[in-house]
Design a protein around this motif. Structure first.
Motif, PDB file in Angstrom:
ATOM      1  N   VAL A 103     -37.861  11.085 -64.442  1.00  0.00           N
ATOM      2  CA  VAL A 103     -37.514  10.220 -63.311  1.00  0.00           C
ATOM      3  C   VAL A 103     -37.695  10.940 -61.983  1.00  0.00           C
ATOM      4  CG1 VAL A 103     -35.681   8.909 -62.215  1.00  0.00           C
ATOM      5  CG2 VAL A 103     -35.937   8.847 -64.691  1.00  0.00           C
ATOM      6  N   LEU A 104     -37.171  12.156 -61.878  1.00  0.00           N
ATOM      7  CA  LEU A 104     -37.179  12.852 -60.598  1.00  0.00           C
ATOM      8  C   LEU A 104     -38.450  13.654 -60.366  1.00  0.00           C
ATOM      9  CD1 LEU A 104     -33.476  14.079 -60.471  1.00  0.00           C
ATOM     10  CD2 LEU A 104     -34.471  12.015 -59.528  1.00  0.00           C
ATOM     11  N   ALA A 105     -39.200  13.926 -61.442  1.00  0.00           N
ATOM     12  CA  ALA A 105     -40.468  14.662 -61.306  1.00  0.00           C
ATOM     13  C   ALA A 105     -40.271  15.960 -60.530  1.00  0.00           C
ATOM     14  CB  ALA A 105     -41.522  13.786 -60.641  1.00  0.00           C
ATOM     15  N   ASP A 106     -39.270  16.754 -60.942  1.00  0.00           N
ATOM     16  CA  ASP A 106     -38.962  18.065 -60.328  1.00  0.00           C
ATOM     17  C   ASP A 106     -38.557  17.946 -58.866  1.00  0.00           C
ATOM     18  OD1 ASP A 106     -41.506  19.668 -62.281  1.00  0.00           O
ATOM     19  OD2 ASP A 106     -39.365  19.530 -62.654  1.00  0.00           O
ATOM     20  N   THR A 107     -38.027  16.765 -58.494  1.00  0.00           N
ATOM     21  CA  THR A 107     -37.492  16.610 -57.132  1.00  0.00           C
ATOM     22  C   THR A 107     -36.294  17.531 -56.959  1.00  0.00           C
ATOM     23  OG1 THR A 107     -38.205  14.316 -57.071  1.00  0.00           O
ATOM     24  CG2 THR A 107     -36.494  14.967 -55.509  1.00  0.00           C
ATOM     25  N   PRO A 108     -36.200  18.275 -55.847  1.00  0.00           N
ATOM     26  CA  PRO A 108     -35.017  19.126 -55.634  1.00  0.00           C
ATOM     27  C   PRO A 108     -33.733  18.291 -55.608  1.00  0.00           C
ATOM     28  CG  PRO A 108     -36.330  18.958 -53.626  1.00  0.00           C
ATOM     29  CD  PRO A 108     -37.169  18.383 -54.718  1.00  0.00           C
ATOM     30  N   VAL A 109     -32.653  18.867 -56.123  1.00  0.00           N
ATOM     31  CA  VAL A 109     -31.380  18.162 -56.272  1.00  0.00           C
ATOM     32  C   VAL A 109     -30.297  18.926 -55.519  1.00  0.00           C
ATOM     33  CG1 VAL A 109     -29.611  17.399 -57.882  1.00  0.00           C
ATOM     34  CG2 VAL A 109     -32.022  17.218 -58.508  1.00  0.00           C
ATOM     35  N   VAL A 110     -29.495  18.176 -54.746  1.00  0.00           N
ATOM     36  CA  VAL A 110     -28.299  18.720 -54.102  1.00  0.00           C
ATOM     37  C   VAL A 110     -27.106  17.947 -54.653  1.00  0.00           C
ATOM     38  CG1 VAL A 110     -27.096  19.150 -51.946  1.00  0.00           C
ATOM     39  CG2 VAL A 110     -29.585  19.251 -52.004  1.00  0.00           C
ATOM     40  N   PHE A 111     -26.140  18.662 -55.228  1.00  0.00           N
ATOM     41  CA  PHE A 111     -25.002  17.993 -55.825  1.00  0.00           C
ATOM     42  C   PHE A 111     -23.736  18.176 -54.984  1.00  0.00           C
ATOM     43  CE2 PHE A 111     -22.753  21.747 -57.187  1.00  0.00           C
ATOM     44  CZ  PHE A 111     -23.746  22.685 -57.446  1.00  0.00           C
ATOM     45  N   MET A 112     -22.767  17.253 -55.213  1.00  0.00           N
ATOM     46  CA  MET A 112     -21.459  17.352 -54.576  1.00  0.00           C
ATOM     47  C   MET A 112     -20.454  16.600 -55.447  1.00  0.00           C
ATOM     48  SD  MET A 112     -21.759  14.624 -51.398  1.00  0.00           S
ATOM     49  CE  MET A 112     -20.123  15.061 -50.857  1.00  0.00           C
ATOM     50  N   ASN A 113     -19.180  16.838 -55.184  1.00  0.00           N
ATOM     51  CA  ASN A 113     -18.087  16.183 -55.935  1.00  0.00           C
ATOM     52  C   ASN A 113     -18.213  16.426 -57.434  1.00  0.00           C
ATOM     53  OD1 ASN A 113     -17.487  15.249 -53.430  1.00  0.00           O
ATOM     54  ND2 ASN A 113     -17.667  13.077 -53.890  1.00  0.00           N
ATOM     55  N   VAL A 114     -18.739  17.579 -57.824  1.00  0.00           N
ATOM     56  CA  VAL A 114     -18.895  17.942 -59.239  1.00  0.00           C
ATOM     57  C   VAL A 114     -17.832  18.976 -59.582  1.00  0.00           C
ATOM     58  CG1 VAL A 114     -20.397  18.967 -60.968  1.00  0.00           C
ATOM     59  CG2 VAL A 114     -21.356  17.460 -59.213  1.00  0.00           C
ATOM     60  N   SER A 115     -16.946  18.617 -60.508  1.00  0.00           N
ATOM     61  CA  SER A 115     -15.865  19.522 -60.903  1.00  0.00           C
ATOM     62  C   SER A 115     -16.166  20.294 -62.177  1.00  0.00           C
ATOM     63  CB  SER A 115     -14.568  18.712 -61.074  1.00  0.00           C
ATOM     64  OG  SER A 115     -14.730  17.731 -62.063  1.00  0.00           O
ATOM     65  N   ASP A 116     -17.231  19.915 -62.888  1.00  0.00           N
ATOM     66  CA  ASP A 116     -17.587  20.578 -64.158  1.00  0.00           C
ATOM     67  C   ASP A 116     -18.354  21.869 -63.846  1.00  0.00           C
ATOM     68  OD1 ASP A 116     -18.357  21.354 -66.655  1.00  0.00           O
ATOM     69  OD2 ASP A 116     -19.006  19.370 -67.298  1.00  0.00           O
ATOM     70  N   THR A 117     -17.609  22.984 -63.666  1.00  0.00           N
ATOM     71  CA  THR A 117     -18.250  24.246 -63.316  1.00  0.00           C
ATOM     72  C   THR A 117     -19.150  24.753 -64.436  1.00  0.00           C
ATOM     73  OG1 THR A 117     -16.307  25.454 -64.131  1.00  0.00           O
ATOM     74  CG2 THR A 117     -16.348  24.870 -61.790  1.00  0.00           C
ATOM     75  N   ALA A 118     -18.795  24.459 -65.690  1.00  0.00           N
ATOM     76  CA  ALA A 118     -19.636  24.906 -66.805  1.00  0.00           C
ATOM     77  C   ALA A 118     -21.015  24.240 -66.730  1.00  0.00           C
ATOM     78  CB  ALA A 118     -18.955  24.582 -68.135  1.00  0.00           C
ATOM     79  N   LEU A 119     -21.038  22.952 -66.385  1.00  0.00           N
ATOM     80  CA  LEU A 119     -22.318  22.249 -66.239  1.00  0.00           C
ATOM     81  C   LEU A 119     -23.133  22.854 -65.106  1.00  0.00           C
ATOM     82  CD1 LEU A 119     -24.213  19.897 -66.896  1.00  0.00           C
ATOM     83  CD2 LEU A 119     -22.861  18.476 -65.333  1.00  0.00           C
ATOM     84  N   ILE A 120     -22.486  23.184 -63.986  1.00  0.00           N
ATOM     85  CA  ILE A 120     -23.199  23.761 -62.837  1.00  0.00           C
ATOM     86  C   ILE A 120     -23.817  25.108 -63.230  1.00  0.00           C
ATOM     87  CG2 ILE A 120     -22.923  24.658 -60.501  1.00  0.00           C
ATOM     88  CD1 ILE A 120     -20.697  22.605 -60.089  1.00  0.00           C
ATOM     89  N   ARG A 121     -23.003  25.960 -63.848  1.00  0.00           N
ATOM     90  CA  ARG A 121     -23.500  27.304 -64.197  1.00  0.00           C
ATOM     91  C   ARG A 121     -24.596  27.242 -65.258  1.00  0.00           C
ATOM     92  NH1 ARG A 121     -20.163  30.781 -61.637  1.00  0.00           N
ATOM     93  NH2 ARG A 121     -18.033  30.082 -61.161  1.00  0.00           N
TER      94      ARG A 121
END
Length: 936
Positions: free
Chosen positions: A124-142
């Motif tokens: 879907v994003l075709a390697d589009t850069p992603v900026v996230f916010m309001n994400v509390s799942d630190t394990a997913l981020i890391r």
């Protein structure tokens, strides 16, 4: 002369183009529009969703200099967050991408949004850069950061700051109450809360909707007076009844006698009192700044994640006043919502509106002036712009057309010709389409003209390649300068794939994924409709609540794959053996509900239920396994047993539990006494919890005698509950309740410790007993049981050889590895085990040699009629003989007469316990009775 033949609407577009084009130069290329996808995990009505979109939009327009197009998508994934749902939502985004949507940057808000972005990065994003916010799942981020083209600002709870606020506002309270439900994302914060409260010497008490209904939770909150209550998550209770976030906080705030706090800003000001939360404005600014840098060429992976967040104390002034909390008790930098506004705050918008109106008026005047200037352009410029606009319209994938007021096509773009297979210019709908389709199109044209505004509708048409496609068409009437209608402008978009994706999502949301039967949500809607029909027709309606008996055994022994196949076969049998007007639904697990409609004779409901139970009981052949399974059913009837959906299902569920109590493989029709019994059980469970806290329990001790001895050598500790209002409650009533609620573990350890302490006290006072016997529930024996018992004995300096633990015959027969390991670990220390109530279970005497026990206690039901019933006599004789050959000690319970004693002595039983010798008595009475008793 050429300009006179051009349609008026095209001239207007050409004139509009000149507002940014110099009058004497060649038109420059249009500035590139930056396309940003904003993917939110929330529903559109979520309290913070719209404010977040508005704040991000404003900040992004400040950071991004070129034209900006923001695509906003709402996932609504708070309760619909399964893998299937994420995949279907990805398909929806993919279909939009195929229609021409491309993104230069993706901003995702929420755990599910980041998970979907990571999952659909390539497709879907075709390697589009992603900026996230309001994400509390630190394990997913890391997990996603290494090698990922993303960065952002997480949202972490300020647990210790919040506890500091609670300690300031509730200095005299030692307990923090927490509300959670079954959603794992929020329950994951419980260990952090537990660690924080432990470090501060506070107590954490969890009120879980996994175990409570909404009404039960409300009842508990009403008991809390000026207590700190933290809301982590409340979307669905143990009855699977969901509430939207706003409805949940409104309900809990109304019912609670204490203020409700939160670790996130959403909901504060709409029922929640406040909390220590992250600064959303700061997060939005940081995300917008990161987006600006990425769009200017900086790789997202090179921008570090902003882990350092700024805590803000946020509170609702109305809720503070409601609970008599002074705003001065909050930190100086606290932000208050719903404060009384100043004069400027109340009327400043009026002044701003006046200024805006003046600006708009100036803008309108400027546009009028610009319009007069545009009319001065030369015919050459007009032709160039006409050609440019036509190229632009042809490049748009949507179908664009214009018809005059006679219905004749004046213009269409190339996609229209490609899809329809013909150029309609100069023709009417009747020349291009069949009669029915043409009449439909002309009627929609007339509707748009009659409304004098844009009219949207969906149209099924045959494309040039033979497909039937669905077009979403917008038709807008066009008027000349004098307000006369001159034609209709139309724009059509192929939404066939999008419609299919939406229908698929709708089906997933309302049907069980395994059996394709209606789920609880669709069941409630259909049952509500059926109830309305039954009311009008004055007919009966039957609710059959079915549950497969011992279905867990099939999963555990054969496997979940076979279990799923069995559930599908059961669903197929039920669905194919009811009428089209009836309803068949799967609630989850092995539970089904069948609704019988149009019932004139209530007896037919019972007959149909028995027929379905017999149908389920027929054998199943599944991948080489021939299985037989039975089911139990609870029945409730409208209107005798309820008039609402919830009441009828709840009463059918109560009847189902009664059917299982009566032996399973049967049905039971609801009776009022079942509800009374449930309410009584709930009340007793609440009293049991209170009794645990206030230590209302006591111990009684019954001596055990060896034949020929006047001095007891052993004693059994028995648990007693003197209820302050109900009096003495039988262990047969409260012990099963303690086992099902899990309280038996804490209660059992208390009994063990108290009995051992009393035994040591007696020995210090000269009352020399050999052993103290303590009953152990099967629920207590878990992986930590042996270590806990050993710790208690070590703390008390208690010799393990003095302790005898009495367990049930069924536990010894279970043969589970964990039970065997725990028993052997304690036997190695010297603790003896006895089988209580031997003879009432399922074991045989031949299996005694494999049981790790030293004592058998013959159940009193055999002793009671030993002199009158030859069967009881033979059973006791066999037990004593077999135990003797195995070197086991036998204790006869329930010895009440000298005849009992004599017969047991003749059979070779040496140890006696019963009312003939002594009733259970308090510790002091036991000591006074036997301290000076001489031995025989």
């Amino acid at each position: 002369m050429c300009s006179k033949r051009r349609p008026f609407w095209l001239a207007v577009l050409l004139l509009s183009w000149s507002s940014w084009l110099p009058a004497d130069t060649t038109p420059p290329a249009a500035a590139k529009t930056t396309s940003i996808l904003l993917l939110l995990a929330y529903e559109p009505l979520y309290p913070a969703a719209q404010s977040l979109v508005q704040a991000l939009s404003g900040q992004l327009r400040q950071q991004v200099k070129q034209p900006l197009q923001l695509h906003v998508e709402y996932m609504d994934s708070d309760l619909l967050n399964s893998t299937t749902y994420l995949q279907q939502f990805g398909n929806l985004l993919h279909s939009k991408q195929q229609q021409g949507e491309r993104y230069d940057l993706a901003i995702v808000a929420g755990n599910s949004a980041l998970q979907l972005a990571a999952q659909e990065q390539q497709r879907v994003l075709a390697d589009t850069p992603v900026v996230f916010m309001n994400v509390s799942d630190t394990a997913l981020i890391r997990r996603l950061l290494p090698g990922g083209n993303l960065t952002g600002v997480p949202e972490l709870p300020f647990v210790y700051e919040f506890l500091a606020l609670c300690r300031s506002l509730f200095a005299d309270r030692q307990t923090l109450h927490v509300i959670v439900d079954s959603r794992s994302g929020q329950r994951d914060f419980l260990p952090l809360l537990q660690q924080a409260t432990d470090s501060l010497g506070k107590t954490l008490q969890v009120h879980s909707l996994t175990d409570l209904s909404w009404d039960e939770l409300a009842s508990e909150l009403q008991q809390l007076r000026r207590q700190p209550v933290l809301l982590l998550s409340a979307y669905q209770d143990r009855l699977q009844q969901p509430k939207a976030f706003r409805d949940a906080i409104a309900f809990l705030s109304e019912q609670s006698a204490s203020p409700l706090w939160h670790l996130w800003p959403q909901g504060i000001g709409e029922g929640l009192t406040g909390g220590v939360v992250s600064d959303r404005d700061f997060s939005v600014q940081q995300v917008a700044a990161m987006a600006g840098q990425i769009l200017q060429g900086t790789p997202a992976a090179s921008l570090p994640v902003h882990w350092q967040l700024t805590p803000v104390t946020l509170a609702d002034a109305r809720q503070l006043a409601r609970f008599d909390i002074s705003a001065s008790d909050l930190p100086a930098a606290a932000r208050l919502l719903h404060q009384q506004n100043s004069f400027w705050q109340r009327y400043g918008w009026v002044l701003l509106l006046m200024v805006t109106a003046s600006g708009l008026t100036g803008l309108v005047l400027f546009l009028i002036w610009s319009e007069s200037r545009r009319r001065q352009l030369s015919d050459e410029q007009l032709r160039d712009r006409t050609r440019l606009i036509r190229n632009i319209l042809d490049s748009i994938p949507d179908l664009i057309f214009y018809k005059d007021n006679q219905g004749v096509y004046v213009f269409c773009n190339k996609p229209f010709v490609r899809v329809m297979g013909t150029n309609p210019v100069g023709k009417t709908d009747f020349d291009v389409f069949d009669q029915q389709t043409a009449e439909f199109f002309r009627s929609k044209d007339s509707e748009a003209v009659a409304r004098k505004n844009m009219n949207a509708n969906e149209e099924w048409v045959h494309s040039a390649d033979g497909r039937i496609i669905l077009l979403e068409t917008q038709k807008t009437p066009i008027y000349d300068r004098k307000g006369r209608h001159i034609g209709v402008f139309g724009l059509s978009r192929d939404v066939t794939d999008l419609k299919k994706a939406q229908q698929n999502l709708e089906h997933i949301a309302h049907h069980d994924a395994l059996t394709n039967l209606p789920n609880r949500l669709l069941l409630n809607k259909k049952l509500e409709y059926a109830l309305n029909l039954a009311r009008r027709a004055e007919e009966h309606l039957g609710i059959l609540y079915l549950d497969l008996d011992r279905f867990k055994d099939i999963n555990d022994t054969i496997g979940h794959d076979i279990g799923d196949l069995l559930l599908k076969d059961v669903a197929h049998r039920l669905h194919n053996n009811i009428r089209d007007s009836d309803i068949c639904s799967r609630l989850g697990g092995d539970e089904f509900i069948v609704v019988l409609t149009n019932v004139n004779d209530v007896q037919r409901i019972q007959e149909k239920c028995e027929q379905l139970l017999q149908l389920i009981a027929q054998p199943y052949s599944l991948q080489g396994h021939l299985l037989s399974v039975f089911a139990s059913a609870g029945i409730s009837v409208f209107p005798q047993h309820g008039t609402s959906v919830d009441e009828l299902i709840r009463n059918a569920d109560a009847a189902l539990h009664k059917a299982k109590e009566l032996g399973r493989n049967r049905s039971y029709q609801y009776e009022r006494q079942l509800t009374d019994s449930i309410h009584s059980r709930m009340s007793l469970e609440q009293d049991l919890r209170s009794a645990m806290e206030t230590r209302q329990f006591t111990l009684a001790f019954q001596p055990q005698f060896k034949l020929g001895s006047l001095q007891p050598l052993r004693a059994e500790a028995l648990l007693r509950w003197p209820h302050p209002a109900r009096g003495m409650i039988s262990p047969l009533e409260f012990i099963p309740l303690a086992e099902t609620s899990g309280m038996i573990i804490e209660l059992g350890y208390w009994v063990l410790r108290s009995a051992c302490q009393q035994f040591l006290f007696w020995r210090e006072q000269g009352l020399r007993l050999e052993k103290i016997a303590v009953n152990v529930s099967p629920v207590q024996i878990n992986s930590s049981f042996a270590n806990t018992v050993a710790d208690i004995l070590q703390q008390l300096n208690f010799d393990p050889h003095w302790l005898e633990l009495e367990v049930t015959e069924g536990l010894m027969m279970s043969g589970t590895t964990e039970v065997s390991q725990q028993i052997e670990q304690l036997r190695a220390l010297g603790v003896e085990f006895a089988i209580d109530d031997f003879g009432t279970g399922y074991s045989s005497l031949s299996k005694l040699k494999s049981m790790p026990v030293s004592v058998l206690k013959i159940d009193q039901s055999f002793v009671r009629d030993i002199n009158d019933d030859i069967n009881d006599f033979e059973i006791v004789r066999a037990i004593v003989a077999m135990a003797g050959s195995l070197g086991l000690t036998v204790v006869a319970e329930g010895v009440e007469t000298a005849a009992h004693e004599s017969t047991l002595q003749d059979l070779g039983c040496e140890w006696m316990q019963g009312y003939y010798y002594a009733k259970p008595m308090a510790a002091d009475e036991f000591y006074q009775c036997y301290r000076n008793t001489p031995d025989a």
